[in-house]
Design a protein around this motif. Structure first.
Motif, PDB file in Angstrom:
ATOM      1  N   LYS A 175       0.834  -1.204   0.000  1.00 31.05           N
ATOM      2  CA  LYS A 175       0.000   0.000   0.000  1.00 31.05           C
ATOM      3  C   LYS A 175       0.869   1.254   0.000  1.00 31.05           C
ATOM      4  O   LYS A 175       0.598   2.223  -0.720  1.00 31.05           O
ATOM      5  CB  LYS A 175      -0.905  -0.017   1.241  1.00 31.05           C
ATOM      6  N   ALA A 176       1.927   1.244   0.811  1.00 31.51           N
ATOM      7  CA  ALA A 176       2.848   2.386   0.888  1.00 31.51           C
ATOM      8  C   ALA A 176       3.579   2.590  -0.435  1.00 31.51           C
ATOM      9  O   ALA A 176       3.792   3.717  -0.880  1.00 31.51           O
ATOM     10  CB  ALA A 176       3.852   2.163   2.015  1.00 31.51           C
ATOM     11  N   LYS A 177       3.933   1.476  -1.067  1.00 32.89           N
ATOM     12  CA  LYS A 177       4.636   1.544  -2.351  1.00 32.89           C
ATOM     13  C   LYS A 177       3.731   2.158  -3.425  1.00 32.89           C
ATOM     14  O   LYS A 177       4.166   2.991  -4.217  1.00 32.89           O
ATOM     15  CB  LYS A 177       5.070   0.137  -2.770  1.00 32.89           C
ATOM     16  N   LYS A 178       2.470   1.731  -3.447  1.00 36.15           N
ATOM     17  CA  LYS A 178       1.504   2.255  -4.423  1.00 36.15           C
ATOM     18  C   LYS A 178       1.265   3.748  -4.195  1.00 36.15           C
ATOM     19  O   LYS A 178       1.145   4.518  -5.150  1.00 36.15           O
ATOM     20  CB  LYS A 178       0.182   1.490  -4.321  1.00 36.15           C
ATOM     21  N   ALA A 179       1.190   4.143  -2.917  1.00 37.72           N
ATOM     22  CA  ALA A 179       0.971   5.553  -2.585  1.00 37.72           C
ATOM     23  C   ALA A 179       2.150   6.402  -3.050  1.00 37.72           C
ATOM     24  O   ALA A 179       1.973   7.511  -3.563  1.00 37.72           O
ATOM     25  CB  ALA A 179       0.780   5.710  -1.076  1.00 37.72           C
ATOM     26  N   LYS A 180       3.349   5.862  -2.897  1.00 40.50           N
ATOM     27  CA  LYS A 180       4.563   6.567  -3.315  1.00 40.50           C
ATOM     28  C   LYS A 180       4.579   6.756  -4.831  1.00 40.50           C
ATOM     29  O   LYS A 180       4.921   7.828  -5.336  1.00 40.50           O
ATOM     30  CB  LYS A 180       5.795   5.777  -2.869  1.00 40.50           C
ATOM     31  N   VAL A 181       4.210   5.702  -5.555  1.00 40.09           N
ATOM     32  CA  VAL A 181       4.156   5.763  -7.021  1.00 40.09           C
ATOM     33  C   VAL A 181       3.106   6.772  -7.475  1.00 40.09           C
ATOM     34  O   VAL A 181       3.317   7.542  -8.412  1.00 40.09           O
ATOM     35  CB  VAL A 181       3.849   4.366  -7.612  1.00 40.09           C
ATOM     36  N   SER A 182       1.959   6.769  -6.770  1.00 35.49           N
ATOM     37  CA  SER A 182       0.867   7.683  -7.102  1.00 35.49           C
ATOM     38  C   SER A 182       1.290   9.137  -6.886  1.00 35.49           C
ATOM     39  O   SER A 182       0.992  10.007  -7.706  1.00 35.49           O
ATOM     40  CB  SER A 182      -0.356   7.357  -6.246  1.00 35.49           C
ATOM     41  N   GLU A 183       1.976   9.389  -5.772  1.00 34.62           N
ATOM     42  CA  GLU A 183       2.441  10.750  -5.464  1.00 34.62           C
ATOM     43  C   GLU A 183       3.462  11.221  -6.491  1.00 34.62           C
ATOM     44  O   GLU A 183       3.460  12.379  -6.908  1.00 34.62           O
ATOM     45  CB  GLU A 183       3.063  10.779  -4.060  1.00 34.62           C
ATOM     46  N   LYS A 184       4.329  10.313  -6.890  1.00 37.81           N
ATOM     47  CA  LYS A 184       5.353  10.631  -7.877  1.00 37.81           C
ATOM     48  C   LYS A 184       4.712  10.987  -9.224  1.00 37.81           C
ATOM     49  O   LYS A 184       5.118  11.943  -9.898  1.00 37.81           O
ATOM     50  CB  LYS A 184       6.301   9.435  -8.054  1.00 37.81           C
ATOM     51  N   ALA A 185       3.693  10.204  -9.616  1.00 35.16           N
ATOM     52  CA  ALA A 185       2.986  10.453 -10.882  1.00 35.16           C
ATOM     53  C   ALA A 185       2.236  11.784 -10.821  1.00 35.16           C
ATOM     54  O   ALA A 185       2.207  12.538 -11.796  1.00 35.16           O
ATOM     55  CB  ALA A 185       2.010   9.310 -11.160  1.00 35.16           C
ATOM     56  N   LYS A 186       1.647  12.070  -9.652  1.00 33.73           N
ATOM     57  CA  LYS A 186       0.901  13.314  -9.462  1.00 33.73           C
ATOM     58  C   LYS A 186       1.840  14.521  -9.569  1.00 33.73           C
ATOM     59  O   LYS A 186       1.506  15.531 -10.194  1.00 33.73           O
ATOM     60  CB  LYS A 186       0.232  13.293  -8.090  1.00 33.73           C
ATOM     61  N   ALA A 187       3.037  14.402  -8.952  1.00 33.71           N
ATOM     62  CA  ALA A 187       4.018  15.490  -8.993  1.00 33.71           C
ATOM     63  C   ALA A 187       4.512  15.721 -10.416  1.00 33.71           C
ATOM     64  O   ALA A 187       4.679  16.862 -10.860  1.00 33.71           O
ATOM     65  CB  ALA A 187       5.188  15.155  -8.073  1.00 33.71           C
ATOM     66  N   ALA A 188       4.721  14.613 -11.150  1.00 33.21           N
ATOM     67  CA  ALA A 188       5.187  14.712 -12.537  1.00 33.21           C
ATOM     68  C   ALA A 188       4.128  15.374 -13.414  1.00 33.21           C
ATOM     69  O   ALA A 188       4.441  16.184 -14.293  1.00 33.21           O
ATOM     70  CB  ALA A 188       5.519  13.321 -13.069  1.00 33.21           C
ATOM     71  N   LYS A 189       2.873  15.038 -13.141  1.00 36.22           N
ATOM     72  CA  LYS A 189       1.755  15.603 -13.909  1.00 36.22           C
ATOM     73  C   LYS A 189       1.640  17.112 -13.658  1.00 36.22           C
ATOM     74  O   LYS A 189       1.431  17.901 -14.584  1.00 36.22           O
ATOM     75  CB  LYS A 189       0.458  14.909 -13.497  1.00 36.22           C
ATOM     76  N   THR A 190       1.795  17.504 -12.377  1.00 37.93           N
ATOM     77  CA  THR A 190       1.725  18.922 -12.009  1.00 37.93           C
ATOM     78  C   THR A 190       2.863  19.708 -12.660  1.00 37.93           C
ATOM     79  O   THR A 190       2.661  20.814 -13.173  1.00 37.93           O
ATOM     80  CB  THR A 190       1.807  19.073 -10.476  1.00 37.93           C
TER      81      THR A 190
END
Length: 253
Positions: A175-190
């Motif tokens: 779950k923590a790994k998925k959250a980290k990947v999601s945050e990284k993708a969100k930051a890249a998108k921004t």
């Protein structure tokens, strides 16, 4: 599905005669490292006489015998099955097809693969009415199972079992790994969105500045307006490109 970690009560598999020899060889040959040790040990083991190998084979054989007995006791105690699956977890009812296959296997002949194939073929050839015969009380059992699972989860027994066998820790890690990947993708998108907006703004300023310069230099008003319209078109295209890129990134995520 995340599998349970190793049961600490499960007997440990003993070392083979080769491993026992290798342990001795490494202790006596400290000058060699890595692959050199393995290569030299392998050559010595192959060339070793049977009576010399007995020093390692006899203890290994005795250890295997003790391990087999310990595993037998472990399995018969029910600990192996209890670790693999919580005995208090409700059992899912068999599907109509599985009920049919249970009976089919009792009379069918051939290998397991052949029986499975022929059984599946016979099931597909059945009419809906014939298949319903195997459904029996499946719908009722399915509803009862859903209710039992609800109570099982709410009681905390599922969480307790998962924590005991290490599944809960693995799930939290995932779950923590998925959250980290999601945050990284969100930051890249921004960052991508900000870059596109900056590019569009820069293009607009450049076009406006160019048009203003031409007006100052006495360029015809008609030309200046055309330049301004062109600048607007550039901005429009830049914004559309940024929006498309953002949509693609969202779809990919």
């Amino acid at each position: 599905r995340i599998a349970p970690q190793r049961d600490p009560e499960r007997p440990l598999r003993p070392a083979t005669s080769w491993i026992l020899f290798l342990q001795d060889f490494r202790a006596q040959t400290t000058a060699l490292k890595g692959k050199e040790v393995m290569s030299a040990a392998s050559q010595k083991w192959k060339a070793m006489a049977a009576d010399s190998k007995a020093k390692y084979e006899e203890p290994a054989k005795e250890a295997r015998s003790k391990y087999a007995q310990a595993m037998k006791s472990y399995v018969e105690s029910g600990k192996k099955d209890a670790w693999k699956r919580d005995p208090e977890r409700p059992t899912r009812p068999l599907l109509p097809y599985m009920r049919f296959m249970q009976e089919y296997r009792k009379t069918a002949t051939g290998s397991m693969l052949e029986v499975t194939k022929s059984g599946a073929s016979e099931w597909r050839a059945m009419s809906d009415a014939e298949k319903r015969r195997w459904a029996g009380s499946y719908d009722t059992e399915k509803a009862e199972y859903a209710e039992a699972m609800r109570k099982y989860k709410e009681s905390g027994k599922e969480a307790a079992y998962k924590e005991k066998v290490g599944i809960l820790a693995q799930q939290e890690k995932l779950k923590a790994k998925k959250a980290k990947v999601s945050e990284k993708a969100k930051a890249a998108k921004t960052a991508e969105k900000a870059k596109a907006a900056k590019t569009a703004e820069k293009a607009t300023k450049k076009s406006k500045s160019k048009a203003a310069d031409k007006v100052k230099k006495g360029a015809p008003t008609k030309v200046a307006k055309a330049e301004a319209e062109a600048a607007k078109e550039v901005l429009k295209k830049a914004k559309a490109a940024a929006k498309l890129k953002q949509a693609k990134a969202k779809a990919k995520a």
